[in-house]
Design a protein around this motif. Sequence first.
Motif, PDB file in Angstrom:
ATOM      1  N   ASP A 126      17.313   3.708   6.181  1.00 13.96           N
ATOM      2  CA  ASP A 126      16.416   2.599   6.487  1.00 13.96           C
ATOM      3  C   ASP A 126      15.270   2.517   5.484  1.00 13.96           C
ATOM      4  N   VAL A 127      14.672   3.656   5.169  1.00 10.22           N
ATOM      5  CA  VAL A 127      13.560   3.670   4.207  1.00 10.22           C
ATOM      6  C   VAL A 127      14.053   3.238   2.831  1.00 10.22           C
ATOM      7  N   ASP A 128      15.238   3.698   2.437  1.00  5.51           N
ATOM      8  CA  ASP A 128      15.813   3.288   1.155  1.00  5.51           C
ATOM      9  C   ASP A 128      16.133   1.790   1.147  1.00  5.51           C
ATOM     10  N   ARG A 129      16.663   1.279   2.262  1.00  2.00           N
ATOM     11  CA  ARG A 129      16.986  -0.153   2.366  1.00  2.00           C
ATOM     12  C   ARG A 129      15.730  -1.004   2.186  1.00  2.00           C
ATOM     13  N   ARG A 130      14.612  -0.527   2.722  1.00  2.00           N
ATOM     14  CA  ARG A 130      13.342  -1.235   2.586  1.00  2.00           C
ATOM     15  C   ARG A 130      12.776  -1.130   1.173  1.00  2.00           C
ATOM     16  N   GLY A 131      13.292  -0.192   0.394  1.00  2.00           N
ATOM     17  CA  GLY A 131      12.746   0.063  -0.936  1.00  2.00           C
ATOM     18  C   GLY A 131      11.379   0.721  -0.864  1.00  2.00           C
ATOM     19  N   ALA A 132      11.119   1.451   0.232  1.00  2.00           N
ATOM     20  CA  ALA A 132       9.790   2.003   0.475  1.00  2.00           C
ATOM     21  C   ALA A 132       9.622   3.433  -0.031  1.00  2.00           C
ATOM     22  N   ARG A 133      10.708   4.154  -0.251  1.00  2.00           N
ATOM     23  CA  ARG A 133      10.599   5.576  -0.604  1.00  2.00           C
ATOM     24  C   ARG A 133      10.164   5.746  -2.053  1.00  2.00           C
ATOM     25  N   CYS A 161       4.606   0.279   1.324  1.00  2.00           N
ATOM     26  CA  CYS A 161       4.992  -0.794   2.218  1.00  2.00           C
ATOM     27  C   CYS A 161       3.859  -1.810   2.320  1.00  2.00           C
ATOM     28  N   ALA A 162       4.112  -2.865   3.053  1.00  2.00           N
ATOM     29  CA  ALA A 162       3.183  -3.990   3.104  1.00  2.00           C
ATOM     30  C   ALA A 162       1.833  -3.623   3.717  1.00  2.00           C
ATOM     31  N   ASP A 163       1.865  -2.820   4.793  1.00  2.00           N
ATOM     32  CA  ASP A 163       0.618  -2.548   5.507  1.00  2.00           C
ATOM     33  C   ASP A 163       0.800  -1.354   6.428  1.00  2.00           C
ATOM     34  N   LEU A 164      -0.265  -1.003   7.131  1.00  2.00           N
ATOM     35  CA  LEU A 164      -0.233   0.140   8.046  1.00  2.00           C
ATOM     36  C   LEU A 164       0.800  -0.062   9.146  1.00  2.00           C
ATOM     37  N   ASP A 165       0.964  -1.280   9.634  1.00  2.00           N
ATOM     38  CA  ASP A 165       1.940  -1.518  10.692  1.00  2.00           C
ATOM     39  C   ASP A 165       3.344  -1.126  10.256  1.00  2.00           C
ATOM     40  N   GLU A 166       3.723  -1.478   9.026  1.00  2.00           N
ATOM     41  CA  GLU A 166       5.044  -1.105   8.530  1.00  2.00           C
ATOM     42  C   GLU A 166       5.132   0.407   8.330  1.00  2.00           C
ATOM     43  N   ALA A 167       4.054   1.031   7.837  1.00  2.00           N
ATOM     44  CA  ALA A 167       4.044   2.486   7.661  1.00  2.00           C
ATOM     45  C   ALA A 167       4.226   3.184   9.010  1.00  2.00           C
ATOM     46  N   ILE A 168       3.583   2.677  10.045  1.00  2.00           N
ATOM     47  CA  ILE A 168       3.726   3.247  11.391  1.00  2.00           C
ATOM     48  C   ILE A 168       5.159   3.069  11.891  1.00  2.00           C
ATOM     49  N   GLU A 169       5.736   1.921  11.621  1.00  2.00           N
ATOM     50  CA  GLU A 169       7.124   1.672  12.024  1.00  2.00           C
ATOM     51  C   GLU A 169       8.067   2.674  11.349  1.00  2.00           C
ATOM     52  N   ILE A 170       7.859   2.909  10.060  1.00  2.00           N
ATOM     53  CA  ILE A 170       8.677   3.874   9.334  1.00  2.00           C
ATOM     54  C   ILE A 170       8.451   5.283   9.890  1.00  2.00           C
ATOM     55  N   MET A 216       0.829  -1.187   0.000  1.00  2.00           N
ATOM     56  CA  MET A 216       0.000   0.000   0.000  1.00  2.00           C
ATOM     57  C   MET A 216       0.870   1.246   0.000  1.00  2.00           C
ATOM     58  N   LYS A 217       0.317   2.294  -0.555  1.00  2.00           N
ATOM     59  CA  LYS A 217       1.007   3.583  -0.548  1.00  2.00           C
ATOM     60  C   LYS A 217       0.459   4.445   0.584  1.00  2.00           C
ATOM     61  N   TYR A 218       1.373   5.171   1.206  1.00  2.00           N
ATOM     62  CA  TYR A 218       1.035   6.071   2.296  1.00  2.00           C
ATOM     63  C   TYR A 218       1.782   7.390   2.104  1.00  2.00           C
ATOM     64  N   VAL A 219       1.177   8.470   2.559  1.00  2.00           N
ATOM     65  CA  VAL A 219       1.856   9.753   2.639  1.00  2.00           C
ATOM     66  C   VAL A 219       2.105  10.028   4.110  1.00  2.00           C
ATOM     67  N   LEU A 220       3.340  10.375   4.419  1.00  2.00           N
ATOM     68  CA  LEU A 220       3.692  10.791   5.765  1.00  2.00           C
ATOM     69  C   LEU A 220       3.696  12.311   5.762  1.00  2.00           C
ATOM     70  N   LEU A 221       2.817  12.906   6.555  1.00  2.00           N
ATOM     71  CA  LEU A 221       2.766  14.358   6.692  1.00  2.00           C
ATOM     72  C   LEU A 221       3.647  14.730   7.871  1.00  2.00           C
ATOM     73  N   ILE A 222       4.738  15.401   7.595  1.00  2.00           N
ATOM     74  CA  ILE A 222       5.728  15.727   8.613  1.00  2.00           C
ATOM     75  C   ILE A 222       5.356  17.079   9.223  1.00  2.00           C
ATOM     76  N   CYS A 223       4.957  17.063  10.487  1.00  2.00           N
ATOM     77  CA  CYS A 223       4.459  18.276  11.150  1.00  2.00           C
ATOM     78  C   CYS A 223       5.408  18.708  12.257  1.00  2.00           C
ATOM     79  N   ASP A 224       5.559  20.024  12.375  1.00  2.00           N
ATOM     80  CA  ASP A 224       6.483  20.559  13.363  1.00  2.00           C
ATOM     81  C   ASP A 224       6.152  22.022  13.614  1.00  2.00           C
ATOM     82  N   ASP A 225       6.671  22.549  14.686  1.00  7.17           N
ATOM     83  CA  ASP A 225       6.605  23.976  14.967  1.00  7.17           C
ATOM     84  C   ASP A 225       7.709  24.619  14.152  1.00  7.17           C
ATOM     85  N   GLU A 226       7.332  25.276  13.063  1.00 10.22           N
ATOM     86  CA  GLU A 226       8.358  25.753  12.141  1.00 10.22           C
ATOM     87  C   GLU A 226       9.218  26.879  12.713  1.00 10.22           C
ATOM     88  N   THR A 227       8.809  27.474  13.824  1.00 11.08           N
ATOM     89  CA  THR A 227       9.654  28.508  14.426  1.00 11.08           C
ATOM     90  C   THR A 227      10.907  27.900  15.040  1.00 11.08           C
TER      91      THR A 227
END
Length: 111
Positions: free
Chosen positions: A32-39, A83-92, A1-12
């Motif tokens: 790690d993400v490249d090693r998994r071939g997930a990016r 990645c394979a599933d939501l569990d792997e996406a959460i791990e990443i 499955m494909k997932y988008v990771l929204l990277i959130c932070d206090d930009e200040t």
Amino acid sequence: MKYVLLICDDETASPTNEEIAADPAYQGWAADVDRRGARLGGARLRPVADATTVRVRDGETFVSDGPFAETKDFVGGIDIIECADLDEAIEIAAGHPYARRGCVEVRPVWE
């Protein structure tokens, strides 16, 4: 499955692009993400001060400067992974350095 990771932070308090590139934690996560071939892609976003919000109501277009929501944490970047599933996406996502300073929202992509 494909997932988008929204990277959130206090930009200040966000690091510069150079600081991110030199950060061993970020380098390790990316390796790690490249090693998994997930990016599949990703990008850092410009600050919210550079954002433009567009709305159309009753056929009229409204344009305003800045983000849609007023909040401390803003989406500062995205990563697209497969990645394979939501569990792997959460791990990443949990391994992303910003998960320790802001948050990483995991969102499945319609396919």
